[in-house]
Design a protein around this motif. Sequence first.
Motif, PDB file in Angstrom:
ATOM      1  N   THR A 175      70.524  45.912  37.660  1.00 56.88           N
ATOM      2  CA  THR A 175      70.011  46.139  36.317  1.00 56.88           C
ATOM      3  C   THR A 175      69.591  44.801  35.717  1.00 56.88           C
ATOM      4  O   THR A 175      69.879  43.731  36.269  1.00 56.88           O
ATOM      5  N   VAL A 176      68.939  44.857  34.567  1.00 55.35           N
ATOM      6  CA  VAL A 176      68.712  43.641  33.795  1.00 55.35           C
ATOM      7  C   VAL A 176      70.000  43.298  33.048  1.00 55.35           C
ATOM      8  O   VAL A 176      70.961  44.062  33.068  1.00 55.35           O
ATOM      9  N   PHE A 177      70.017  42.163  32.387  1.00 55.66           N
ATOM     10  CA  PHE A 177      71.117  41.805  31.498  1.00 55.66           C
ATOM     11  C   PHE A 177      70.928  42.556  30.182  1.00 55.66           C
ATOM     12  O   PHE A 177      69.809  42.945  29.835  1.00 55.66           O
ATOM     13  N   ILE A 178      72.005  42.781  29.432  1.00 51.02           N
ATOM     14  CA  ILE A 178      71.913  43.556  28.197  1.00 51.02           C
ATOM     15  C   ILE A 178      72.952  43.032  27.202  1.00 51.02           C
ATOM     16  O   ILE A 178      73.978  42.471  27.600  1.00 51.02           O
ATOM     17  N   ASP A 179      72.676  43.213  25.927  1.00 47.04           N
ATOM     18  CA  ASP A 179      73.492  42.623  24.870  1.00 47.04           C
ATOM     19  C   ASP A 179      74.637  43.552  24.480  1.00 47.04           C
ATOM     20  O   ASP A 179      74.418  44.650  23.969  1.00 47.04           O
ATOM     21  N   GLU A 180      75.863  43.108  24.684  1.00 45.21           N
ATOM     22  CA  GLU A 180      77.057  43.880  24.325  1.00 45.21           C
ATOM     23  C   GLU A 180      77.087  44.217  22.837  1.00 45.21           C
ATOM     24  O   GLU A 180      77.559  45.291  22.440  1.00 45.21           O
ATOM     25  N   LYS A 181      76.547  43.340  21.999  1.00 47.01           N
ATOM     26  CA  LYS A 181      76.584  43.575  20.554  1.00 47.01           C
ATOM     27  C   LYS A 181      75.723  44.765  20.152  1.00 47.01           C
ATOM     28  O   LYS A 181      75.989  45.420  19.146  1.00 47.01           O
ATOM     29  N   GLU A 221      71.043  29.858  28.385  1.00 50.82           N
ATOM     30  CA  GLU A 221      70.359  28.568  28.259  1.00 50.82           C
ATOM     31  C   GLU A 221      69.364  28.541  27.102  1.00 50.82           C
ATOM     32  O   GLU A 221      69.291  27.556  26.353  1.00 50.82           O
ATOM     33  N   LYS A 222      68.597  29.635  26.932  1.00 48.29           N
ATOM     34  CA  LYS A 222      67.493  29.610  25.975  1.00 48.29           C
ATOM     35  C   LYS A 222      67.541  30.695  24.911  1.00 48.29           C
ATOM     36  O   LYS A 222      66.687  30.721  24.027  1.00 48.29           O
ATOM     37  N   GLY A 223      68.494  31.613  24.998  1.00 49.59           N
ATOM     38  CA  GLY A 223      68.601  32.672  24.005  1.00 49.59           C
ATOM     39  C   GLY A 223      67.829  33.921  24.396  1.00 49.59           C
ATOM     40  O   GLY A 223      66.969  33.899  25.276  1.00 49.59           O
ATOM     41  N   TRP A 224      68.140  35.028  23.705  1.00 53.19           N
ATOM     42  CA  TRP A 224      67.543  36.323  24.028  1.00 53.19           C
ATOM     43  C   TRP A 224      66.033  36.318  23.837  1.00 53.19           C
ATOM     44  O   TRP A 224      65.286  36.901  24.629  1.00 53.19           O
ATOM     45  N   GLY A 225      65.552  35.693  22.783  1.00 54.91           N
ATOM     46  CA  GLY A 225      64.128  35.752  22.465  1.00 54.91           C
ATOM     47  C   GLY A 225      63.229  35.110  23.498  1.00 54.91           C
ATOM     48  O   GLY A 225      62.026  35.386  23.524  1.00 54.91           O
ATOM     49  N   ALA A 226      63.777  34.273  24.361  1.00 54.17           N
ATOM     50  CA  ALA A 226      62.952  33.612  25.375  1.00 54.17           C
ATOM     51  C   ALA A 226      62.524  34.573  26.478  1.00 54.17           C
ATOM     52  O   ALA A 226      61.474  34.364  27.101  1.00 54.17           O
ATOM     53  N   TYR A 227      63.303  35.637  26.712  1.00 52.58           N
ATOM     54  CA  TYR A 227      63.030  36.514  27.850  1.00 52.58           C
ATOM     55  C   TYR A 227      63.040  38.004  27.524  1.00 52.58           C
ATOM     56  O   TYR A 227      62.642  38.812  28.367  1.00 52.58           O
ATOM     57  N   PHE A 228      63.485  38.374  26.316  1.00 54.18           N
ATOM     58  CA  PHE A 228      63.613  39.791  25.987  1.00 54.18           C
ATOM     59  C   PHE A 228      62.973  40.105  24.643  1.00 54.18           C
ATOM     60  O   PHE A 228      62.818  39.232  23.784  1.00 54.18           O
ATOM     61  N   ASN A 229      62.617  41.383  24.483  1.00 53.89           N
ATOM     62  CA  ASN A 229      62.143  41.868  23.192  1.00 53.89           C
ATOM     63  C   ASN A 229      63.320  41.981  22.220  1.00 53.89           C
ATOM     64  O   ASN A 229      64.453  41.665  22.560  1.00 53.89           O
ATOM     65  N   HIS A 230      63.053  42.495  21.026  1.00 55.22           N
ATOM     66  CA  HIS A 230      64.066  42.520  19.972  1.00 55.22           C
ATOM     67  C   HIS A 230      65.262  43.412  20.303  1.00 55.22           C
ATOM     68  O   HIS A 230      66.336  43.240  19.714  1.00 55.22           O
ATOM     69  N   ASP A 231      65.086  44.348  21.228  1.00 53.98           N
ATOM     70  CA  ASP A 231      66.209  45.213  21.589  1.00 53.98           C
ATOM     71  C   ASP A 231      67.187  44.567  22.562  1.00 53.98           C
ATOM     72  O   ASP A 231      68.231  45.136  22.876  1.00 53.98           O
ATOM     73  N   HIS A 232      66.845  43.370  23.067  1.00 56.28           N
ATOM     74  CA  HIS A 232      67.711  42.661  24.018  1.00 56.28           C
ATOM     75  C   HIS A 232      68.008  43.516  25.242  1.00 56.28           C
ATOM     76  O   HIS A 232      69.098  43.472  25.812  1.00 56.28           O
ATOM     77  N   PHE A 233      67.002  44.263  25.651  1.00 48.22           N
ATOM     78  CA  PHE A 233      67.098  45.155  26.810  1.00 48.22           C
ATOM     79  C   PHE A 233      65.806  45.118  27.621  1.00 48.22           C
ATOM     80  O   PHE A 233      65.838  44.901  28.833  1.00 48.22           O
TER      81      PHE A 233
END
Length: 261
Positions: A175-181, A221-233
């Motif tokens: 899977t991709v990585f995903i935000d627990e929050k 290293e760079k935060g969610w916004g560097a590689y993901f859309n606003h849903d962090h998915f």
Amino acid sequence: MRETPEKMGKVYLVGDSITQGLGSRKINFQKELEDRLRGEFEVVNLALTGTTIQYANMLIDDNEIIAADNVSFCVILYGNVDAQIRPNRSGRLFRLIPSRYRKNGMLMPRPFYSRSLLKRLGQLIDNLGRFFFAKMIIWLDGTEQWVDIATFSAEYRKFVNSLTERGLIPILCSTVFIDEKLFHETPNQYELFNAEIQKLSIEKELIYIDFYQLFKRKVSEKGWGAYFNHDHFHPNGAGYGVMAREIARAIKLSKPKLIEL
């Protein structure tokens, strides 16, 4: 050099919205993957938003995946939808919330926001609604998972076996990585499901691409916004670039071994 169509291999992509892409334009990694493969392969995207591993086996049953005369691969990107922990739709509250939020995906965070300030304000309010109803359902009625890990493992193995029987080379992906929050308890489930995929790859001596750990490192290293859309998915353009690069590398590593056979 670009091959003629009859000499081109095929790369099938199967998965959910991560692979099919979002929005009317269905932005995904397919074009960049084709560019990286330099015309040696036809890339066929059979992914469909909201589907699970059972859909992949339906594609086999419907003869949608057929080996080319040359080299053929199938990149498997399932687990993201299957393993995700969601608000329980069969409890008391779900049927009482506004119909808009009862549609598939409408209790998940918004991936995009408009550049228009007025539209963006409405979308922010909508996202608050998604968050509120999801939290209330989880608090009152608990959660659900569309595919349990035992069913997923059995269906995944069945699909991999079907591919190899048909002469295709499976490339297994986590899977991709995903935000627990934003996705309660889902990262833990992703790790469990990914362990099953990796175990199968070792047993079958197949390539396994660990996007979960790769994106986890990159986000740290760079935060969610560097590689993901606003849903962090769902990955953004840079995230899809990472996926295209890793898949192309896996195909190139596997291709010589297959040709020797």
